[in-house]
Design an enzyme around this catalytic site. Sequence first.
Site, PDB file in Angstrom:
ATOM      1  N   TYR A   1      48.405  32.510  38.503  1.00  0.00           N
ATOM      2  CA  TYR A   1      47.701  33.576  37.906  1.00  0.00           C
ATOM      3  C   TYR A   1      47.282  34.720  38.650  1.00  0.00           C
ATOM      4  CZ  TYR A   1      43.623  35.843  35.771  1.00  0.00           C
ATOM      5  OH  TYR A   1      42.862  37.034  35.150  1.00  0.00           O
TER       6      TYR A   1
ATOM      7  N   SER B   1      41.803  41.627  38.558  1.00  0.00           N
ATOM      8  CA  SER B   1      40.844  40.785  38.858  1.00  0.00           C
ATOM      9  C   SER B   1      40.402  40.710  40.193  1.00  0.00           C
ATOM     10  CB  SER B   1      41.243  39.418  38.452  1.00  0.00           C
ATOM     11  OG  SER B   1      40.546  38.276  38.735  1.00  0.00           O
TER      12      SER B   1
ATOM     13  N   LYS C   1      48.472  38.911  38.814  1.00  0.00           N
ATOM     14  CA  LYS C   1      47.726  40.050  39.093  1.00  0.00           C
ATOM     15  C   LYS C   1      48.079  40.826  40.366  1.00  0.00           C
ATOM     16  CE  LYS C   1      45.081  39.346  35.413  1.00  0.00           C
ATOM     17  NZ  LYS C   1      45.378  39.997  34.250  1.00  0.00           N
TER      18      LYS C   1
HETATM   19  P1  NAD Z   1      41.474  36.409  26.485  1.00  0.00           P
HETATM   20  O1  NAD Z   1      42.474  35.393  26.442  1.00  0.00           O
HETATM   21  O2  NAD Z   1      40.347  36.213  25.380  1.00  0.00           O
HETATM   22  O3  NAD Z   1      42.275  37.857  26.016  1.00  0.00           O
HETATM   23  C1  NAD Z   1      43.635  38.059  26.341  1.00  0.00           C
HETATM   24  C2  NAD Z   1      44.382  38.264  24.708  1.00  0.00           C
HETATM   25  O4  NAD Z   1      45.730  38.509  25.156  1.00  0.00           O
HETATM   26  C3  NAD Z   1      44.343  37.062  23.886  1.00  0.00           C
HETATM   27  O5  NAD Z   1      43.783  37.613  22.730  1.00  0.00           O
HETATM   28  C4  NAD Z   1      45.626  36.615  23.808  1.00  0.00           C
HETATM   29  O6  NAD Z   1      45.879  36.056  22.493  1.00  0.00           O
HETATM   30  C5  NAD Z   1      46.463  37.766  24.085  1.00  0.00           C
HETATM   31  N1  NAD Z   1      47.781  37.664  24.463  1.00  0.00           N
HETATM   32  C6  NAD Z   1      48.350  36.873  25.682  1.00  0.00           C
HETATM   33  N2  NAD Z   1      49.556  37.049  25.820  1.00  0.00           N
HETATM   34  C7  NAD Z   1      50.196  37.588  25.114  1.00  0.00           C
HETATM   35  C8  NAD Z   1      51.200  38.482  24.715  1.00  0.00           C
HETATM   36  N3  NAD Z   1      52.331  37.901  25.444  1.00  0.00           N
HETATM   37  N4  NAD Z   1      51.478  39.269  23.829  1.00  0.00           N
HETATM   38  C9  NAD Z   1      50.445  39.664  23.053  1.00  0.00           C
HETATM   39  N5  NAD Z   1      49.273  39.214  23.082  1.00  0.00           N
HETATM   40  C10 NAD Z   1      49.003  38.235  24.348  1.00  0.00           C
HETATM   41  O7  NAD Z   1      41.052  36.892  27.886  1.00  0.00           O
HETATM   42  P2  NAD Z   1      40.007  37.997  28.284  1.00  0.00           P
HETATM   43  O8  NAD Z   1      38.753  37.155  29.147  1.00  0.00           O
HETATM   44  O9  NAD Z   1      39.576  38.929  27.300  1.00  0.00           O
HETATM   45  O10 NAD Z   1      40.821  38.783  29.521  1.00  0.00           O
HETATM   46  C11 NAD Z   1      41.616  39.748  29.362  1.00  0.00           C
HETATM   47  C12 NAD Z   1      42.229  40.248  30.583  1.00  0.00           C
HETATM   48  O11 NAD Z   1      41.313  40.410  31.548  1.00  0.00           O
HETATM   49  C13 NAD Z   1      43.316  39.203  30.928  1.00  0.00           C
HETATM   50  O12 NAD Z   1      44.341  39.801  31.609  1.00  0.00           O
HETATM   51  C14 NAD Z   1      42.469  38.527  31.998  1.00  0.00           C
HETATM   52  O13 NAD Z   1      43.521  37.773  33.020  1.00  0.00           O
HETATM   53  C15 NAD Z   1      41.703  39.605  32.594  1.00  0.00           C
HETATM   54  N6  NAD Z   1      40.526  39.155  33.297  1.00  0.00           N
HETATM   55  C16 NAD Z   1      39.618  38.240  32.998  1.00  0.00           C
HETATM   56  C17 NAD Z   1      38.520  37.740  33.413  1.00  0.00           C
HETATM   57  C18 NAD Z   1      37.511  36.933  32.637  1.00  0.00           C
HETATM   58  O14 NAD Z   1      36.942  36.012  33.212  1.00  0.00           O
HETATM   59  N7  NAD Z   1      37.533  37.048  31.447  1.00  0.00           N
HETATM   60  C19 NAD Z   1      38.368  38.045  34.820  1.00  0.00           C
HETATM   61  C20 NAD Z   1      39.406  38.987  35.365  1.00  0.00           C
HETATM   62  C21 NAD Z   1      40.408  39.367  34.723  1.00  0.00           C
END
Ligand code: NAD
Length: 335
Positions: free
Chosen positions: A148, A124, A152
């Site tokens: 959080y 991120s 990362k």
């Molecule tokens: P999201 O919560 O929609 O997707 C993450 C998925 O991981 C969820 O479906 C959740 O059920 C699953 N999950 C969490 N812990 C788990 C575990 N221990 N075992 C199995 N499944 C698990 O989030 P997103 O927005 O799709 O983000 C995806 C990734 O991108 C994350 O790592 C997030 O930190 C990173 N990210 C997101 C953003 C944003 O703004 N959305 C920005 C930067 C980074």
Amino acid sequence: MAILITGGAGFIGSHTAVELLNAGKEIVIVDNLSNSKAEAVRRIAQITGKEPKFYQADLLDRPAMEQIFNENNIEAVVHFAGLKAVGESVYKPLEYYHNNITGTLVLCDVMRSHGCKKIVFSSSATVYGMNNPVPFKEGMPTSATNPYGYTKVMIEQILTDLHTADPEWSVVLLRYFNPIGAHKSGLLGEDPNGIPNNLLPYISQVAIGKLECLSIFGNDYETHDGTGVRDYIHVVDLALGHLKALSYAETHTGVEAVNLGTGVGYSVLDVVHSFEKACGKPINYHIAPRRAGDIAKNYADPAKARELFGWEAQLGLDEMCQDLWNFTVKNPQGL
Ligand code: NAD
Ligand code: UDP
């Protein structure tokens, strides 16, 4: 040979699953559905006409992860799974460190024992911390201000150390800026639990009448209109960046951190106005105090992704807002 998508039922993972299937790749999804629904997997199949293999399992469950690797010929992993709410991480640090860090350790250990050494990780822009000047470039020092963000920074370090110990690993650390928008079909999009923390889901719920009024956190920043500036990127552009990163990982070992952003910053008010155009009605908002931990401006230098992957974002803010509105209208109660 298949690509394993951890967190593939989530917002970004589900869009990436669609693009991988459309590109003719075989995929396997693992998700514990802690922040998503099985409906997302059904909709991936509906959009693509292809049924992805899906395991409802937790990364912390080592036997379950072993089983996935035993039953499938996994050549590379795209690792999205993790908890992602910044504010919640401050109140639940142990849950965040355990889920995100231990989950990654289990995943990497199982990968290693099956000789799978290619990983694309969801990092991120938060790793650029509070003190770097914009635009953010990959060589800048990383830091964090909340658990959080530390997960990362730490996972980037863990994956870097893994490559140091075994140079056959191929590690791509994708630093996302602000992913928004939704799939053109209106079948997939962001589906947050409870009251959203992020700007776009909040605005869309105001527009659909579920929430009263948007609080704009500060209008006294040093930006063109005083409100915070971010680099919003369409989730489908972001998904396509993962395909490029996987192709790169197929042919290169090493560790590369790469920004996925547009390089263009928009203010909160710019976003509100673009969303008003998309939904055809005014968004009710008021100016509130700054939110703790926010910086004035955050946008990418996207040059490295262009040079290394030949990738750049194609879709602009108006399209992001139109696609989110289309998803919101079609799914007023989420997925
Ligand atoms: P999201 O919560 O929609 O997707 C993450 C998925 O991981 C969820 O479906 C959740 O059920 C699953 N999950 C969490 N812990 C788990 C575990 N221990 N075992 C199995 N499944 C698990 O989030 P997103 O927005 O799709 O983000 C995806 C990734 O991108 C994350 O790592 C997030 O930190 C990173 N990210 C997101 C953003 C944003 O703004 N959305 C920005 C930067 C980074
Ligand atoms: N923001 C806002 N009101 C909200 C949510 C967010 O004014 O209800 C602002 C926030 O201060 C930041 C921008 O919108 O300037 C994007 O915030 P978001 O939480 O979506 O992403 P962040 O960049 O903080 O990860």
